[in-house]
Write an enzyme that holds these catalytic residues in place. Sequence first.
Site, PDB file in Angstrom:
ATOM      1  N   SER A 187       0.833  -1.219   0.000  1.00  0.00           N
ATOM      2  CA  SER A 187       0.000   0.000   0.000  1.00  0.00           C
ATOM      3  C   SER A 187       0.858   1.256   0.000  1.00  0.00           C
ATOM      4  CB  SER A 187      -0.971  -0.003   1.183  1.00  0.00           C
ATOM      5  OG  SER A 187      -0.308  -0.258   2.399  1.00  0.00           O
ATOM      6  N   HIS A 221      -1.810  -8.935   1.951  1.00  0.00           N
ATOM      7  CA  HIS A 221      -1.532  -7.656   2.634  1.00  0.00           C
ATOM      8  C   HIS A 221      -2.709  -7.375   3.582  1.00  0.00           C
ATOM      9  CE1 HIS A 221       0.233  -3.817   3.358  1.00  0.00           C
ATOM     10  NE2 HIS A 221      -0.183  -3.153   2.305  1.00  0.00           N
ATOM     11  N   HIS A 225       5.784 -12.649   7.592  1.00  0.00           N
ATOM     12  CA  HIS A 225       5.975 -11.250   7.177  1.00  0.00           C
ATOM     13  C   HIS A 225       7.193 -11.154   6.264  1.00  0.00           C
ATOM     14  CE1 HIS A 225       6.323  -6.861   7.371  1.00  0.00           C
ATOM     15  NE2 HIS A 225       5.049  -6.901   7.681  1.00  0.00           N
ATOM     16  N   ARG A 264       2.644  -4.633  16.782  1.00  0.00           N
ATOM     17  CA  ARG A 264       1.239  -4.227  16.621  1.00  0.00           C
ATOM     18  C   ARG A 264       0.323  -5.355  17.096  1.00  0.00           C
ATOM     19  NH1 ARG A 264       1.457  -2.977  10.329  1.00  0.00           N
ATOM     20  NH2 ARG A 264       2.376  -5.055  10.476  1.00  0.00           N
ATOM     21  N   ASP A 278      -2.388  -8.537  11.550  1.00  0.00           N
ATOM     22  CA  ASP A 278      -3.716  -8.998  11.149  1.00  0.00           C
ATOM     23  C   ASP A 278      -4.197 -10.229  11.910  1.00  0.00           C
ATOM     24  OD1 ASP A 278      -4.009  -6.995   9.142  1.00  0.00           O
ATOM     25  OD2 ASP A 278      -2.567  -8.103   7.932  1.00  0.00           O
TER      26      ASP A 278
HETATM   27  N1  AMX Z   1       1.425 -19.847   6.049  1.00  0.00           N
HETATM   28  C1  AMX Z   1       1.918 -20.747   5.150  1.00  0.00           C
HETATM   29  N2  AMX Z   1       2.943 -20.510   4.350  1.00  0.00           N
HETATM   30  C2  AMX Z   1       3.550 -19.321   4.466  1.00  0.00           C
HETATM   31  C3  AMX Z   1       3.142 -18.351   5.403  1.00  0.00           C
HETATM   32  C4  AMX Z   1       2.021 -18.651   6.201  1.00  0.00           C
HETATM   33  N3  AMX Z   1       1.514 -17.780   7.056  1.00  0.00           N
HETATM   34  N4  AMX Z   1       3.925 -17.284   5.274  1.00  0.00           N
HETATM   35  C5  AMX Z   1       4.810 -17.558   4.290  1.00  0.00           C
HETATM   36  N5  AMX Z   1       4.577 -18.779   3.807  1.00  0.00           N
HETATM   37  C6  AMX Z   1       5.249 -19.423   2.689  1.00  0.00           C
HETATM   38  C7  AMX Z   1       5.130 -18.541   1.459  1.00  0.00           C
HETATM   39  O1  AMX Z   1       3.882 -18.709   0.831  1.00  0.00           O
HETATM   40  C8  AMX Z   1       6.305 -19.014   0.647  1.00  0.00           C
HETATM   41  O2  AMX Z   1       5.931 -20.216   0.035  1.00  0.00           O
HETATM   42  P1  AMX Z   1       6.441 -20.594  -1.462  1.00  0.00           P
HETATM   43  O3  AMX Z   1       7.925 -20.771  -1.307  1.00  0.00           O
HETATM   44  O4  AMX Z   1       5.702 -21.828  -1.785  1.00  0.00           O
HETATM   45  O5  AMX Z   1       6.097 -19.434  -2.330  1.00  0.00           O
HETATM   46  C9  AMX Z   1       7.353 -19.323   1.703  1.00  0.00           C
HETATM   47  O6  AMX Z   1       6.632 -19.500   2.942  1.00  0.00           O
HETATM   48  C10 AMX Z   1       8.370 -18.228   1.909  1.00  0.00           C
HETATM   49  O7  AMX Z   1       7.692 -17.025   2.189  1.00  0.00           O
HETATM   50  P2  AMX Z   1       8.385 -15.888   3.057  1.00  0.00           P
HETATM   51  O8  AMX Z   1       9.630 -15.455   2.349  1.00  0.00           O
HETATM   52  O9  AMX Z   1       8.505 -16.298   4.467  1.00  0.00           O
HETATM   53  O10 AMX Z   1       7.264 -14.738   3.031  1.00  0.00           O
HETATM   54  P3  AMX Z   1       7.017 -13.630   1.914  1.00  0.00           P
HETATM   55  O11 AMX Z   1       7.887 -12.461   2.221  1.00  0.00           O
HETATM   56  O12 AMX Z   1       7.086 -14.184   0.537  1.00  0.00           O
HETATM   57  O13 AMX Z   1       5.491 -13.259   2.175  1.00  0.00           O
HETATM   58  C11 AMX Z   1       3.602 -12.818   3.538  1.00  0.00           C
HETATM   59  C12 AMX Z   1       5.088 -12.555   3.323  1.00  0.00           C
HETATM   60  C13 AMX Z   1       3.092 -11.899   4.628  1.00  0.00           C
HETATM   61  C14 AMX Z   1       2.861 -12.483   2.235  1.00  0.00           C
HETATM   62  C15 AMX Z   1       3.399 -14.310   3.909  1.00  0.00           C
HETATM   63  O14 AMX Z   1       4.045 -14.564   5.151  1.00  0.00           O
HETATM   64  C16 AMX Z   1       1.949 -14.721   4.003  1.00  0.00           C
HETATM   65  O15 AMX Z   1       1.369 -15.086   2.976  1.00  0.00           O
HETATM   66  N6  AMX Z   1       1.324 -14.671   5.225  1.00  0.00           N
HETATM   67  C17 AMX Z   1      -0.090 -14.958   5.366  1.00  0.00           C
HETATM   68  C18 AMX Z   1      -0.930 -13.776   4.902  1.00  0.00           C
HETATM   69  C19 AMX Z   1      -0.788 -12.609   5.850  1.00  0.00           C
HETATM   70  O16 AMX Z   1      -0.890 -12.745   7.062  1.00  0.00           O
HETATM   71  N7  AMX Z   1      -0.586 -11.408   5.279  1.00  0.00           N
HETATM   72  C20 AMX Z   1      -0.530 -10.152   6.079  1.00  0.00           C
HETATM   73  C21 AMX Z   1       0.867  -9.591   6.227  1.00  0.00           C
HETATM   74  C22 AMX Z   1       0.864  -8.282   6.978  1.00  0.00           C
HETATM   75  C23 AMX Z   1       0.250  -7.197   6.163  1.00  0.00           C
HETATM   76  O17 AMX Z   1       0.749  -6.812   5.127  1.00  0.00           O
HETATM   77  N8  AMX Z   1      -0.880  -6.670   6.568  1.00  0.00           N
END
Ligand code: AMX
Length: 438
Positions: free
Chosen positions: A242, A272, A318, A327, A373
Site C-alpha cells: 500500500s 496484505h 511477514h 502491533r 492482522d
Molecule cells: N502460512 C503458510 N505458508 C507461508 C506463510 C504462512 N503464514 N507465510 C509464508 N509462507 C510461505 C510462502 O507462501 C512461501 O511459500 P512458497 O515458497 O511456496 O512461495 C514461503 O513460505 C516463503 O515465504 P516468506 O519469504 O517467508 O514470506 P514472503 O515475504 O514471501 O510473504 C507474507 C510474506 C506476509 C505475504 C506471507 O508470510 C503470508 O502469505 N502470510 C499470510 C498472509 C498474511 O498474514 N498477510 C498479512 C501480512 C501483513 C500485512 O501486510 N498486513
Amino acid sequence: MPNLKEKFASKMAPMRERVQKVRKEHGDMKISDVTIEQAYGGARSVKCMTWETSALDPMEGIRFRGFTIPELQQKLPKAPGGGEPIPEGIFHLLLTGDLPTYEDTVEITEEWRKRSALPKYLIDVLKAIPADTHPMTQFSLAILQLQKESIFAERYRTGISKAEYWDPMYEDVMNVLAKLPGIAAYIYRKSYKGDKHIPADPKLDWGGNMAKMLGVADDPAFVDLMRLYLVIHCDHEGGNVSAHTCRLVGSALSDAYYSLSGAMDGLAGPLHGLANQEVLRWIMDLMKDLGGVPSKDQLKKYIWDTLNGGKVVPGYGHAVLRKTDPRYVAQREFALKHLPNDDIFKVVSAVYEVAPDILTQHGKTKNPWPNVDAHSGCLLYHYGITEYDFYTVFFGVSRAIGVLSQLIWDRALGLPIERPKSITTDWVESQIKAAPAK
Ligand code: AMX
C-alpha cells in the site's frame, strides 16, 4: 503559534537541504547489491527507496519517527477520559517529526472536522454501487470519485512551480483524511445497517467519531480500540504494497486521491491488508468445524490441514519482520485488559501458542510469528463488528495517515517519477553465461 501547515513548511527547507547534500555529495555510494533471486523475488530487502515517516526493524518491529508503539502510547496525547492515543497525534508526528501537544491535536481535529462533509454526489455514487460489492472496492471508489475536488490537479493544470507542489498536496491530504471516517462509516451502515446513518459529533476527535458513526457499541473501551487501531496501522515504512503504491502513483504527479485509491487497491489483497478478514474467516470456520474453542491437539491438526491444503495460515509470516509484530502485542495487551474471556480471543491466543512451532516445522515461511492482522479482527468482532469483509476498510483509514504524510514529503522533496529498470530472463541468462565460472 504556527499552525500545522506552517510547522510543516518550517521543517521543509532544512530537510530539502539535507537531502540535496546527501544526493550531491554521496549519490554514488552503494547501499544495496541486487541478486537474481531478489530480482525475481519481489525485490525483498533491496534498499532502493527512502521513506521518512517510519522504519521497520526485522527484530524490533516498527518505529514511527523513532518511537516504538509502547513509547507512543505513553507520549502521544489522549482525548479527555480516553486511554489510548488519538490518531491526530500520530499524523502530527509523522508529518513534522515532532511529538504534538494536546492543543496541537485539537487543532487537527478542528481542521478535519471543517473539511469532513461528504458531498451529495459522493453519497449518490455510494448508493448506486451494487450491494454485493466488497467494502474495499466501495472505499477505493469513493476516494477516487472525490478526485474531482483535487486542488493539486487544478493548480497543476493552471500552472504551478515544482517548489510549491507540497502546498496543494497538503490541502488535498487534509481534505481526504478528514472525510475517511465518514466514508467508511457510510459504507458500513449502508452495507450492513439498513442504510441508516449516524451523524458525526462535532465535539469528538477523528477516531472517536469513527467509533460513533459505526453505531455498534456504546462503550468507551470500543472508542479507545478505534483510536489504538487507527494509530498502530498507520505506517509500516515504504516498501509494503500500500505504501509503495501510494508513492509510485504519486510519483507521476497523480494527486492524493489517485494515489490513495491505488494504495487501497493494493491493501485489499489477501497477502496484505485483506489478511485481517481472512484471519477471522479462518477462525470462525475453525470454531464451526471444531464446535467452539478447540483443544491444542485439534488446533494443531487444523493448522496442519490448512498448510497441507496448500493454503497460508492467515495473520502469520511477514516479508520483513522476524519476530512477533509489536502491533500484535499492543492488540493482545488491549484484549488481556478488556476482553480476557472472549472465546475468539482464546482461539487467537491458542493459535499463537501452537502456530509458530508448526510453521517452523513446515519449514517454508521465514517468519513463523504473527503479524498485525492475526489479532485485529477478534477485537472488532468482540465489540459487534461481525461483518469481517469490512475489516480492511479500518486498516485503510489508518494507513492513509502514513502514506499521505509521506506523499506530502515526496512532493516537498521533489522526488522524481519512479522508474526502476526491468530485465528479461534472456538478459539474466546472458549475464550468467558471461560471468566467470564459480
Ligand atoms: N502460512 C503458510 N505458508 C507461508 C506463510 C504462512 N503464514 N507465510 C509464508 N509462507 C510461505 C510462502 O507462501 C512461501 O511459500 P512458497 O515458497 O511456496 O512461495 C514461503 O513460505 C516463503 O515465504 P516468506 O519469504 O517467508 O514470506 P514472503 O515475504 O514471501 O510473504 C507474507 C510474506 C506476509 C505475504 C506471507 O508470510 C503470508 O502469505 N502470510 C499470510 C498472509 C498474511 O498474514 N498477510 C498479512 C501480512 C501483513 C500485512 O501486510 N498486513
